[in-house]
Write a protein that holds these residues in place. Structure first.
Motif, PDB file in Angstrom:
ATOM      1  N   ALA A 117      14.019  -2.868  11.687  1.00 17.94           N
ATOM      2  CA  ALA A 117      14.211  -2.597  10.309  1.00 17.94           C
ATOM      3  C   ALA A 117      14.691  -4.226   9.558  1.00 17.94           C
ATOM      4  O   ALA A 117      14.334  -4.370   8.598  1.00 17.94           O
ATOM      5  CB  ALA A 117      15.581  -1.909   9.918  1.00 17.94           C
ATOM      6  N   ALA A 118      15.147  -4.980  10.581  1.00 21.32           N
ATOM      7  CA  ALA A 118      15.387  -6.228   9.839  1.00 21.32           C
ATOM      8  C   ALA A 118      14.136  -7.039   9.844  1.00 21.32           C
ATOM      9  O   ALA A 118      14.004  -7.745   8.711  1.00 21.32           O
ATOM     10  CB  ALA A 118      16.233  -7.075  11.127  1.00 21.32           C
ATOM     11  N   ARG A 119      13.162  -6.757  10.473  1.00 26.03           N
ATOM     12  CA  ARG A 119      11.703  -7.392  10.435  1.00 26.03           C
ATOM     13  C   ARG A 119      11.356  -6.866   9.006  1.00 26.03           C
ATOM     14  O   ARG A 119      10.891  -7.812   8.421  1.00 26.03           O
ATOM     15  CB  ARG A 119      10.842  -6.987  11.438  1.00 26.03           C
ATOM     16  CG  ARG A 119       9.588  -7.272  11.308  1.00 26.03           C
ATOM     17  CD  ARG A 119       9.166  -8.706  10.994  1.00 26.03           C
ATOM     18  NE  ARG A 119       7.691  -8.897  10.522  1.00 26.03           N
ATOM     19  CZ  ARG A 119       7.214  -9.012   9.472  1.00 26.03           C
ATOM     20  NH1 ARG A 119       8.150  -8.634   8.429  1.00 26.03           N
ATOM     21  NH2 ARG A 119       6.063  -9.297   9.308  1.00 26.03           N
TER      22      ARG A 119
ATOM     23  N   LYS B  92      22.592  -7.013   4.277  1.00 24.28           N
ATOM     24  CA  LYS B  92      22.872  -5.682   4.657  1.00 24.28           C
ATOM     25  C   LYS B  92      23.747  -5.499   5.831  1.00 24.28           C
ATOM     26  O   LYS B  92      24.200  -4.415   6.051  1.00 24.28           O
ATOM     27  CB  LYS B  92      21.557  -5.236   5.373  1.00 24.28           C
ATOM     28  CG  LYS B  92      20.427  -4.991   4.167  1.00 24.28           C
ATOM     29  CD  LYS B  92      20.419  -3.889   3.337  1.00 24.28           C
ATOM     30  CE  LYS B  92      19.296  -3.815   2.567  1.00 24.28           C
ATOM     31  NZ  LYS B  92      19.375  -2.698   1.489  1.00 24.28           N
ATOM     32  N   HIS B  93      24.439  -6.648   6.288  1.00 24.73           N
ATOM     33  CA  HIS B  93      25.601  -6.577   7.172  1.00 24.73           C
ATOM     34  C   HIS B  93      25.317  -5.568   8.370  1.00 24.73           C
ATOM     35  O   HIS B  93      26.133  -4.629   8.767  1.00 24.73           O
ATOM     36  CB  HIS B  93      26.929  -6.015   6.296  1.00 24.73           C
ATOM     37  CG  HIS B  93      27.363  -6.614   5.237  1.00 24.73           C
ATOM     38  ND1 HIS B  93      27.451  -8.112   5.115  1.00 24.73           N
ATOM     39  CD2 HIS B  93      27.079  -6.305   3.779  1.00 24.73           C
ATOM     40  CE1 HIS B  93      27.671  -8.392   4.004  1.00 24.73           C
ATOM     41  NE2 HIS B  93      27.352  -7.233   3.145  1.00 24.73           N
ATOM     42  N   MET B  94      24.227  -5.781   9.016  1.00 25.71           N
ATOM     43  CA  MET B  94      23.875  -4.856  10.234  1.00 25.71           C
ATOM     44  C   MET B  94      24.336  -5.461  11.546  1.00 25.71           C
ATOM     45  O   MET B  94      24.188  -4.775  12.337  1.00 25.71           O
ATOM     46  CB  MET B  94      22.227  -4.895  10.216  1.00 25.71           C
ATOM     47  CG  MET B  94      21.638  -4.208   8.832  1.00 25.71           C
ATOM     48  SD  MET B  94      19.685  -4.653   8.887  1.00 25.71           S
ATOM     49  CE  MET B  94      19.158  -3.394  10.013  1.00 25.71           C
ATOM     50  N   GLY B  95      25.016  -6.469  11.456  1.00 22.05           N
ATOM     51  CA  GLY B  95      25.626  -6.943  12.512  1.00 22.05           C
ATOM     52  C   GLY B  95      24.691  -7.519  13.617  1.00 22.05           C
ATOM     53  O   GLY B  95      24.944  -7.692  14.749  1.00 22.05           O
ATOM     54  N   LEU B  96      23.530  -8.171  13.122  1.00 29.45           N
ATOM     55  CA  LEU B  96      22.652  -8.855  13.651  1.00 29.45           C
ATOM     56  C   LEU B  96      23.098  -9.907  14.480  1.00 29.45           C
ATOM     57  O   LEU B  96      23.759 -10.930  13.727  1.00 29.45           O
ATOM     58  CB  LEU B  96      21.349  -9.071  12.826  1.00 29.45           C
ATOM     59  CG  LEU B  96      20.760  -7.818  12.043  1.00 29.45           C
ATOM     60  CD1 LEU B  96      19.564  -8.491  11.105  1.00 29.45           C
ATOM     61  CD2 LEU B  96      20.100  -6.927  13.442  1.00 29.45           C
ATOM     62  N   SER B  97      22.705 -10.339  15.813  1.00 31.22           N
ATOM     63  CA  SER B  97      23.053 -11.602  16.266  1.00 31.22           C
ATOM     64  C   SER B  97      22.249 -12.736  15.619  1.00 31.22           C
ATOM     65  O   SER B  97      21.104 -12.517  15.455  1.00 31.22           O
ATOM     66  CB  SER B  97      22.650 -11.377  17.851  1.00 31.22           C
ATOM     67  OG  SER B  97      22.570 -12.970  18.453  1.00 31.22           O
TER      68      SER B  97
ATOM     69  N   LEU C  12      16.812 -13.494  10.095  1.00 26.07           N
ATOM     70  CA  LEU C  12      18.085 -12.735  10.584  1.00 26.07           C
ATOM     71  C   LEU C  12      19.189 -12.976   9.596  1.00 26.07           C
ATOM     72  O   LEU C  12      19.982 -11.892   9.370  1.00 26.07           O
ATOM     73  CB  LEU C  12      18.242 -13.027  12.010  1.00 26.07           C
ATOM     74  CG  LEU C  12      17.017 -12.141  13.000  1.00 26.07           C
ATOM     75  CD1 LEU C  12      17.459 -12.922  14.280  1.00 26.07           C
ATOM     76  CD2 LEU C  12      16.881 -10.755  13.090  1.00 26.07           C
ATOM     77  N   LYS C  13      19.611 -14.022   9.560  1.00 25.02           N
ATOM     78  CA  LYS C  13      20.791 -14.293   8.783  1.00 25.02           C
ATOM     79  C   LYS C  13      20.706 -13.720   7.318  1.00 25.02           C
ATOM     80  O   LYS C  13      21.723 -13.364   6.867  1.00 25.02           O
ATOM     81  CB  LYS C  13      21.008 -15.940   8.673  1.00 25.02           C
ATOM     82  CG  LYS C  13      22.189 -16.343   7.912  1.00 25.02           C
ATOM     83  CD  LYS C  13      22.859 -17.929   8.050  1.00 25.02           C
ATOM     84  CE  LYS C  13      24.077 -18.114   7.516  1.00 25.02           C
ATOM     85  NZ  LYS C  13      24.062 -17.505   6.345  1.00 25.02           N
ATOM     86  N   ALA C  14      19.492 -14.114   6.578  1.00 25.31           N
ATOM     87  CA  ALA C  14      19.406 -13.565   5.409  1.00 25.31           C
ATOM     88  C   ALA C  14      19.388 -12.072   5.228  1.00 25.31           C
ATOM     89  O   ALA C  14      20.251 -11.357   4.201  1.00 25.31           O
ATOM     90  CB  ALA C  14      17.955 -13.885   4.670  1.00 25.31           C
ATOM     91  N   VAL C  15      19.038 -11.368   6.167  1.00 26.09           N
ATOM     92  CA  VAL C  15      19.096  -9.874   6.288  1.00 26.09           C
ATOM     93  C   VAL C  15      20.700  -9.544   6.479  1.00 26.09           C
ATOM     94  O   VAL C  15      21.231  -8.381   5.854  1.00 26.09           O
ATOM     95  CB  VAL C  15      18.133  -9.264   7.505  1.00 26.09           C
ATOM     96  CG1 VAL C  15      18.550  -7.797   7.605  1.00 26.09           C
ATOM     97  CG2 VAL C  15      16.752  -9.599   7.072  1.00 26.09           C
ATOM     98  N   ASP C  16      21.032 -10.176   7.536  1.00 22.96           N
ATOM     99  CA  ASP C  16      22.564  -9.996   7.800  1.00 22.96           C
ATOM    100  C   ASP C  16      23.495 -10.132   6.751  1.00 22.96           C
ATOM    101  O   ASP C  16      24.420  -9.175   6.205  1.00 22.96           O
ATOM    102  CB  ASP C  16      22.955 -10.452   9.270  1.00 22.96           C
ATOM    103  CG  ASP C  16      23.882  -9.678   9.872  1.00 22.96           C
ATOM    104  OD1 ASP C  16      23.761  -8.412  10.264  1.00 22.96           O
ATOM    105  OD2 ASP C  16      24.898 -10.148  10.290  1.00 22.96           O
ATOM    106  N   ASP C  17      23.343 -11.162   6.024  1.00 28.91           N
ATOM    107  CA  ASP C  17      24.376 -11.524   4.876  1.00 28.91           C
ATOM    108  C   ASP C  17      23.989 -10.195   3.839  1.00 28.91           C
ATOM    109  O   ASP C  17      25.081 -10.267   3.011  1.00 28.91           O
ATOM    110  CB  ASP C  17      23.738 -12.754   4.339  1.00 28.91           C
ATOM    111  CG  ASP C  17      24.242 -13.900   5.244  1.00 28.91           C
ATOM    112  OD1 ASP C  17      24.969 -13.815   5.918  1.00 28.91           O
ATOM    113  OD2 ASP C  17      23.682 -15.185   4.847  1.00 28.91           O
TER     114      ASP C  17
END
Lengths: 465, 465
Positions: free
Chosen positions: A325-327, A269-274, A262-267
């Motif tokens: 999408a994060a998955r 794509k900046h999707m605001g994932l918790s 989740l962190k790698a995706v958020d870093d």
């Protein structure tokens, strides 16, 4: 072979095919050397054939058979086990130009396609007619049906809808001696002759070269309901998976993503994932009406019983799509951090928590970072072993962890590969899984269908002990 | 071989196995000579082995390999293509004594069984745990899982739930050289090695002898809703089938029974079945809740649009069960009238009406009675050609009709066998269906896995042209 005789050999191949089909300069090979299987070996091909017809593929195979040259069939190169990597001195047959959707039959629900069609392109095309091609590997925006057939690709929807082999009705193939034939039947059932279609699906280009595929389609399913669960540990999430398996419901998706992913995706794509939870389970049901409501409630109940800090039936389709999408983005996001060695073991569903716990121990023991994504509902785990670029010592430790995860899966009654295939990366693991008698049967079949030993030799099955 | 050397050969086999396993007197062979495939050839065996363990099966196979003796594996002998018929001078290995249910795993949903377990016995056993083994050939009260695996048996539920191959996770087999091994994996997914399990399922005992089977189970489905349709002609019923295929719903059963079948059942069992219609379609849906109501209404709509004289959603479960039972009893009821030659072609669903019409023409042209039952929703037709006992001329005409039905199915894009298999009765038909290259691949695989040519030789695949 020396450069000059390689040149003259390549020239005899070139002479057999129309102009523009055969690449022979090393500079032109760049996109055809390997797949995404990190650290799998590859060599320099003699030539790359960008085939445009079955006849051209057959001509290339016959040339290889006559000259004893290895032949590697290649889709988009998104494989994760090295099965599409060039072999030193081989001919790579690329299917990039054989990418037509040839026919869709709505009443009988099948599509006839060339192997180079991209999975998502087929899905989008048939969706216009209310039809659905279920197998959805995370690589679906890029990977081809031919590659999916070669690896018997799985994906998110397999937990309810099965894998590529379940959807292949008929194949056109070129045999190891360069002859084209059709195999299988388009009817709903058929037991006429041996199941050669099912044998060739998943054989990684080692038994025949696939030149056309007839896939079964389904009606598009109803819109799903998504249930997300946040867990303090991947082991708790694993317990939730075991509870879902016991419950008797049939989720259409049951995916696990851990905090690293989740962190790698958020870093990226900046999707605001918790990223507060250590593991997230994404469950979906596409059962119609009240059954869908019931299954969604059951998923939430199983998540809570396993100790989820939060279990929410999504009212917000946007949030649910973001998680989904994060998955899908987890793998490319992690690859940005450094070389990723991808595991793909599959274990009995009830053993998921214990194997996830063992993977944590292995990561600690070898001082490597292991991120986890999993088709959890199938027991198909993808521990991703991430190393720092250029750190050779870490690379050695990663390989040890890779091997120990395989041992843990086999000890739990699992298998070395749920969906990525064997290629070269899993040869040693597969040698542990198969009995000597089974291995001998594999070689007997290989020799029977590829008498010259030219079809992707050295891949998919380990050497005889 | 002369009687005395046959006796001494049998004695060497007897010496390898515990007392009571080997039958060698012709008088004891009666129940082991042939299956239900009317008119398929059979010979006198040298011996019958009633094996009680994998080791005993392996010993029998090794003896056959050493002596060049054909070996025929046999379940309950309910097959319809002659695949389990004794070959002159062969050893029949009967699995009647290997009929244990060894293990049921509820969480992972599988059962591990010996090949001699009767299909209905397995179904009843797992139903106690809320589990279901779907494949349900009409022979399920008698046929065994081993025989079902050998023929890749289908049944009523295939239209929604698939065939035997879809449920076989793992096999223990004895190879053509007499070695035992396990193949496959019990996990939900697996791509480690070639799909030898899927290859052996449906190979009619010609590639290996199956000694243990792990089958996948499902949760028991909800109680079905039945929809019956009465039609003036089988062709109209066929049109209804094509409309259902177009509708996008997934009935759990869609069976056709014609008037000849209903009358034969009623004459035998006095069930009070209406024989006013020329064809009856029995549709079922087991979709839960409102989806089930919707699918039942759709079935009724399709039946009416195709011209049904009556289309009724059954409120009366008893009536619905009576119709369903009539479908199951159709084959034995017709057998009472005289020798039945059973067809098993499978055609594209949209072509069902035209092929049913063609079958009527063939019956008229050859002056034979053809009754029709069909797994209509799969396009799997079972025209039953019935002759008077002892009428040789009728028998000849029946064979001509049999062959023409195959030609009609192939011309419609169909296959010679949907579920009964090839045995010996469909060898000529299969030779028309397979390309020469495909046939050569079949023989290469056969020779690879049965190098001594002892496993049910001459069955399942036609000779090389």
């Amino acid at each position: 072979m020396p450069a000059s005789s390689a040149d003259s050999a390549a020239a005899t191949l070139e002479a057999l095919l129309p102009e523009g089909r055969v690449l022979t300069s090393a500079a032109s090979f760049a996109g055809f050397l390997h797949d995404e299987g990190e650290w799998a070996v590859y060599g320099d091909p003699l030539a790359v054939v960008r085939a445009e017809s079955t006849e051209e593929v057959a001509a290339a195979v016959r040339w290889c058979a006559e000259t004893g040259t290895p032949l590697v069939a290649r889709g988009a190169g998104t494989g994760l086990s090295g099965a599409a990597n060039a072999i030193e001195g081989c001919v790579v047959v690329s299917f990039e130009r054989m990418n037509a959707i040839l026919e869709v039959n709505h009443a009988e629900r099948w599509a006839r396609v060339q192997p180079g069609v991209v999975n998502d392109d087929l899905r989008a095309h048939v969706a216009q007619h209310g039809l659905w091609y279920p197998p959805d590997p995370a690589s679906s925006p890029w990977s081809t049906i031919g590659g999916n057939v070669a690896t018997n690709a799985g994906g998110m929807c397999c937990v309810k809808y099965g894998v590529t082999r379940d959807y292949v009705l008929e194949l056109e193939v070129v045999t190891g001696t360069g002859e084209a034939t059709r195999l299988g039947t388009r009817t709903a059932k058929g037991v006429a002759g041996y199941n050669l279609v099912g044998l060739i699906v998943g054989s990684e280009g080692t038994l025949a070269v696939v030149t056309e595929v007839v896939v079964r389609l389904r009606p598009l399913p109803p819109a799903p309901i998504t249930v997300a669960g946040m867990f303090d540990s991947v082991v708790d999430a694993g317990r939730a998976v075991a509870l879902v398996a016991e419950s008797g419901i049939s989720p259409s998706v049951l995916e696990l993503v851990d905090r690293h992913c989740l962190k790698a995706v958020d870093d990226w794509k900046h999707m605001g994932l918790s990223t507060e939870a250590n593991a997230v389970l994404i469950g979906r049901t596409d059962a119609p009406g009240e059954q869908g409501q019931f299954e969604a409630a059951e998923l939430a109940r199983c998540f809570e019983e396993a100790g989820a800090s939060l279990a929410a039936i999504s009212a917000d389709e946007q949030e649910s799509e973001a998680l989904y999408a994060a998955r899908r983005l987890a793998y490319p996001a992690l690859e940005r951090l450094g070389p990723v060695l991808t595991e793909d073991v599959c274990v009995p569903k009830a053993r998921v928590p214990e194997v996830l716990a063992r993977i944590e121990e292995i990561a600690a023991a070898h001082n490597v970072l292991i991120a986890n994504i999993a088709h959890a509902g199938d027991g198909n785990l993808h521990p991703l072993i991430i190393t720092t670029p250029g750190d050779d010592a870490a690379r050695g430790r990663a390989h040890e962890a890779f091997s120990e995860i395989i041992d843990a899966a086999l000890a739990a009654g699992g298998t070395v590969s749920g969906e990525h295939g064997v290629g070269t990366l899993k040869l040693a693991g597969l040698a542990k899984e198969l009995s000597p008698v089974s291995l001998a049967m594999h070689h007997a079949v290989k020799n029977a269908l590829d008498p010259h030993g030219i079809l992707n030799p050295g891949r998919a099955i380990p050497p005889l002990g």
